[in-house]
Design a protein around this motif. Structure first.
Motif, PDB file in Angstrom:
ATOM      1  N   TYR A 102       0.841  -1.197   0.000  1.00 23.91           N
ATOM      2  CA  TYR A 102       0.000   0.000   0.000  1.00 23.91           C
ATOM      3  C   TYR A 102       0.885   1.259   0.000  1.00 23.91           C
ATOM      4  N   LYS A 124      -7.919  -1.756  -5.770  1.00 20.50           N
ATOM      5  CA  LYS A 124      -6.646  -1.067  -5.561  1.00 20.50           C
ATOM      6  C   LYS A 124      -5.772  -1.036  -6.804  1.00 20.50           C
ATOM      7  N   ASP A 136      -3.119   3.337  -1.643  1.00 23.59           N
ATOM      8  CA  ASP A 136      -2.964   3.285  -0.183  1.00 23.59           C
ATOM      9  C   ASP A 136      -4.302   3.031   0.520  1.00 23.59           C
TER      10      ASP A 136
END
Ligand code: NAD
Ligand code: TYD
Length: 356
Positions: free
Chosen positions: A214, A352, A288
């Motif tokens: 992340y 993500k 993140d």
């Protein structure tokens, strides 16, 4: 003499059962709801052991707690049961409030009634297992969290654990319940569910998948081998002063990138890829975590000084043991990476990276 322990089909609780029964004949009654994070395969070697009784149940179910307390007459309750994954708390906080807040409340109330009905025995203990995440995030130069550090929780997970810690404190101050609380840093070791950083990276590396980091990977965690945590809990149960809290940590601050690189280097040695490439090539930086705490570190001097606990493992020895355990237990990993696990990974990491 019996312990009633909650959440012992999970990562730390199951390690606690194994550690406890390796050194004591005192029985454990283990109450666990068996959520996605609770796996009876973590307890396979003790399922037929007369010293371990497993009961599937929710700590928010008061009638069940009353029944178990009256039946087993424990001298202590240890509360591991929780929703424990920060990323899941961001997606769906309600389960965290149910178990971590309301579950702890019902357990405290059941414990208070039981302790009162027993004539308030002096030796009774309610030991609550908590986290360093309740203290919030540290700047780069700040000293590690001591027991007097203010509570500044930042995620739904840490806010729910902070609420539970406050309830435990209040049940001591208001009702005199003999409580103890431990606040520990990040654990790693056998039976760690592969949604958390270390087991996820080991599992993905061996499956040829990306190793998701992340943000910039410079966030710091203070890693403790799980058996050292279990020994600290035993030490606090035996010697801790009623009403006190104890911070537990391994004095092993590492950035996430350092942790992942150590895992890759160890796997390159123990399980080299046929292609001759390094597992490092699988590292992928992804979006993140919202509200991501930058640094946690624990000042464990109180438990070391007052109770004589010190960790046995360094990060290097603990991570080597952990990786060896995962390499030796592919059947355990296969048994828990079920459909529900795959659904979570897809939901979390597609968002993500744009790809599963
Ligand atoms: P885990 O998610 O692996 O296990 C939690 C267990 O609790 C599971 O077996 C689950 O089935 C059970 N459970 C959940 N809700 C329940 C309910 N309502 N009633 C009964 N059982 C329920 O978690 P873990 O990593 O083993 O953490 C255990 C405890 O230690 C938690 O309280 C956590 O906050 C704390 N802690 C964890 C870490 C860490 O690094 N993992 C560090 C410090 C403190
Ligand atoms: P985690 O194991 O979820 O524990 P916690 O959030 O309770 O500290 O995460 C440890 C660190 O690793 C945290 O800074 C988030 C980061 N992380 C990643 O970089 N990638 C991942 O896929 C995961 C699960 C965590």
């Amino acid at each position: 003499m019996t312990l009633l322990v909650t959440g012992c089909a999970g990562f730390i609780g199951s390690n606690f059962v194994h550690t406890w029964l390796a050194g004591s004949d005192e029985p454990i009654v283990n109450v666990d709801k068996l959520t996605y994070a609770g796996n009876l395969s973590n307890l396979e070697s003790v399922l037929g052991d007369a010293r371990h009784t497993f009961v599937q149940g929710d700590i928010a179910e008061r009638a069940l707690l009353d029944k178990l307390l009256a039946l087993h007459l424990p001298r202590a309750i240890i509360n591991f049961a929780a929703e424990s994954h920060v990323d899941r708390s961001i997606h769906s906080p309600i389960d965290f409030l149910h178990t971590n807040v309301m579950g702890t409340f019902h357990l405290l109330e059941a414990a208070r009634d039981y302790w009162t009905a027993q004539g308030q025995p002096e030796g009774f203990r309610f030991l609550h297992i908590s986290t360093d995440e309740v203290f919030g995030s540290l700047g780069p130069q700040e000293p590690g969290f001591s027991e007097t550090h203010g509570y500044e929780p930042n995620s739904p997970y840490s806010a729910s654990k902070a609420s539970a810690d406050h309830l435990v404190r209040a049940w001591h101050h208001t009702y005199g319940l003999p409580v103890l609380t431990t606040n520990c840093s990040n654990n790693y070791g056998p039976y760690h569910f592969p949604e958390k950083l270390i087991p996820l990276v080991i599992h993905n590396a061996l499956s040829g998948k990306p190793l998701p980091i992340y943000g910039d990977g410079q966030q710091i965690r203070d890693w403790l081998y799980v058996k050292d945590h279990c020994l600290a809990i035993q030490c606090v149960l035996d010697k801790g002063l009623v009403g006190h809290t104890y911070n537990v940590g391994g004095n092993n601050e590492k950035t996430n990138l350092e942790v992942v690189e150590t895992i890759c280097a160890t796997l390159d040695r123990l399980r080299p890829l046929a292609s001759g490439r390094s597992y490092r090539d699988q590292i992928t930086f992804v979006k993140d975590r919202p509200g991501h705490d930058r640094r946690y570190a624990i000042d464990a001097s109180k438990i070391q000084r007052e109770l004589g606990w010190t960790p046995q493992e360094s990060f290097e020895s603990g991570i080597a043991k952990t990786i060896a355990w995962y390499l030796d237990h592919p059947e355990w990993v296969a048994s828990i990476t079920s459909g529900a696990y795959r659904d979570w990974v897809e939901q979390q990491y597609t968002a993500k990276t744009g790809a599963a």
